[in-house]
Design a protein around this motif. Structure first.
Motif: not given
Length: 486
Positions: A165-167, A19-25
């Motif tokens: 739990q998430y892609d 999975g990936q955690i992607i932050t929009f800044y």
């Protein structure tokens, strides 16, 4: 810079999950960052991925408005989120609970969007319950105390659950140089999408923060995948970044793009520019419903291209049936015209004797400061009122009954407070046992009277607050009992 302000062990980039955690800044607000989060998340879920969106813009939450037609609690008046999760973890750590990480259960705080995504899924984790006290809860949270209480243990556990739990997890970060922006870009993210508009402040600010993120993460031995994206690009500027006239913007960002593994820079910039559409300025809508039919330069196509870059695979979605698209679009448009409902402030009835007026006024003021509507007889009873009826109504309709006991109360043979207590005990017996409502406190250490409340219990069985010692701590405990529970 914001990314460099946090000097704690980061958990980002230390997981084996796919999975990936992607932050929009974004360096400044109003550039379309939140809109990008909502639309990219929607595209990925429609592409069959399990997606979580997180509104971490605690000071100015708004991501939920893009999902309005698909949320049951549309204005988040009852839905808890990030700030409640963090506060409970912090309290558990300072209280030496056996397992503070139990407070980090994602299932407690996430809600699904009610739409058929096929094999995909889109969940939402809000900033917090949008009550009258929300802004004060956020503004008074002690981040230094959180870190001192080993708050750095919170983020690895949160990351683990998200990635299990998430892609894809898409985080909408606070703009600027706030500490919470550093949390989102350094502590949590695998990838940071830096959204900028075509002006010098936005470009330079984003480029500087991107460099700061890169230095901070590399100092920790972690990769730094940073993807600049031009948003709200005016029609005259469309295509500029994808050619030789990219000029100053390309000078600031091309090195960052290469470091992210992108070889064809022209193709990258053509995929990472979102056009400005004036019709979207009047409210929050998803492009999937507002753009039809697709013409190539529409927002939905642009978000699909950006989603492909972020996710690493082509993202295209089949158009939604016209009737369904119009139905959802009508819901978005009706929300624009409808004033936002304001939750009713919680009400607290304070029962006391006149000798304790000064102390009670201090308590009332502390509750008012956090948005509680305080009911006091001397301020609410008017000449000619049938006082027993007015008081009975105020007690029964109140969210809390605060009984202030003292030596002055104990020394009175007869007092109106006894009448109020009889009404309150009658109400208490009718209310659910697991719902905190009757809050007894002693102003000077006096005993709580043994008034029966049913089931072989008296008022003594209710946990009391003692104001005879540390007054500030007692006030804080009372505020916490009222604010955090509701």
């Amino acid at each position: 810079m914001a990314a460099a302000t946090l000097d704690h062990e980061s958990s980002a980039g230390q997981d084996d999950s796919t999975g990936q955690i992607i932050t929009f800044y974004s360096y400044n607000g109003g550039v379309g960052r939140t809109m990008a989060v909502a639309n990219v998340a929607w595209v990925l879920a429609r592409a069959g991925k399990k997606v979580l969106t997180v509104d971490w813009d605690l000071e100015s939450p708004g991501l939920h408005r893009f999902f309005h037609p698909f949320l049951r609690d549309k204005n988040l008046h009852e839905t808890e989120g990030v700030i409640e999760m963090i506060r409970r973890f912090s309290d558990a750590m300072t209280g030496n609970d056996d397992d503070p990480l139990e407070t980090t259960d994602l299932h407690t705080y996430t809600v699904p969007l009610e739409w058929d995504f096929g094999t995909g899924r889109l969940d939402f984790l809000g900033a917090g319950r949008q009550s009258p006290q929300y802004s004060r809860i956020v503004s008074t949270f002690d981040w230094d105390a959180f870190w001192r209480a080993r708050g750095s243990k919170f983020f690895p556990e949160l990351r683990r659950q998200m990635l299990d739990q998430y892609d894809f997890v898409l985080i909408d970060s606070r703009a600027g140089l706030a500490d919470t922006a550093g949390i989102c870009t350094v502590e949590m993210a695998d990838t940071v999408v830096c959204c900028f508009s075509m002006n010098m402040q936005s470009v330079n600010g984003c480029a500087a923060v991107a460099s700061s993120i890169k230095r901070t993460r590399e100092a920790r031995g972690q990769a730094a995948r940073i993807l600049p994206a031009a948003v709200r690009v005016d029609g005259d500027e469309i295509g500029v970044l994808g050619g030789n006239t990219g000029g100053y913007v390309r000078q600031r960002f091309d090195r960052i793009v290469r470091n992210a593994g992108m070889d064809d820079l022209d193709a990258y910039w053509r995929a990472c520019e979102i056009p400005y559409k004036r019709s979207y300025s009047y409210g929050e809508m998803l492009a999937e419903f507002a753009d039809h039919p697709r013409r190539g330069n529409d927002l939905q196509s642009a978000y699909e291209r950006l989603s492909g870059v972020v996710a690493g695979f082509p993202c295209t979605t089949a158009p939604i049936a016209a009737a369904e698209r119009k139905r959802i679009l009508a819901e978005f448009e009706s929300q624009m015209l409808r004033p936002t409902a304001t939750p009713t402030p919680p009400r607290a009835f304070i029962s006391y004797v006149r000798e304790d007026t000064e102390a009670v006024d201090r308590i009332a003021e502390a509750l008012r400061l956090v948005g509680i509507d305080v009911w006091l007889d001397r301020t609410h009873l008017k000449a000619g009122d049938r006082w027993t009826e007015v008081i009975r109504t105020a007690i029964s309709e109140g969210d809390y009954f605060v009984a202030c006991f003292s030596a002055s109360y104990a020394g009175r043979k007869a007092t109106y407070m006894n009448e109020e207590l009889l009404i309150a005990v009658e109400q208490l017996r009718r209310r659910p046992r697991d719902r905190r409502w009757f809050i007894p406190l002693t102003l000077d250490g006096s005993d709580i009277p043994k008034i029966p409340i049913g089931a072989d219990e008296t008022l003594e069985h209710l946990h009391r607050l003692d104001f005879s010692g540390d007054w500030s701590r007692s006030i804080a405990d009372l505020v916490k009992s009222v604010v955090e529970y509701r």
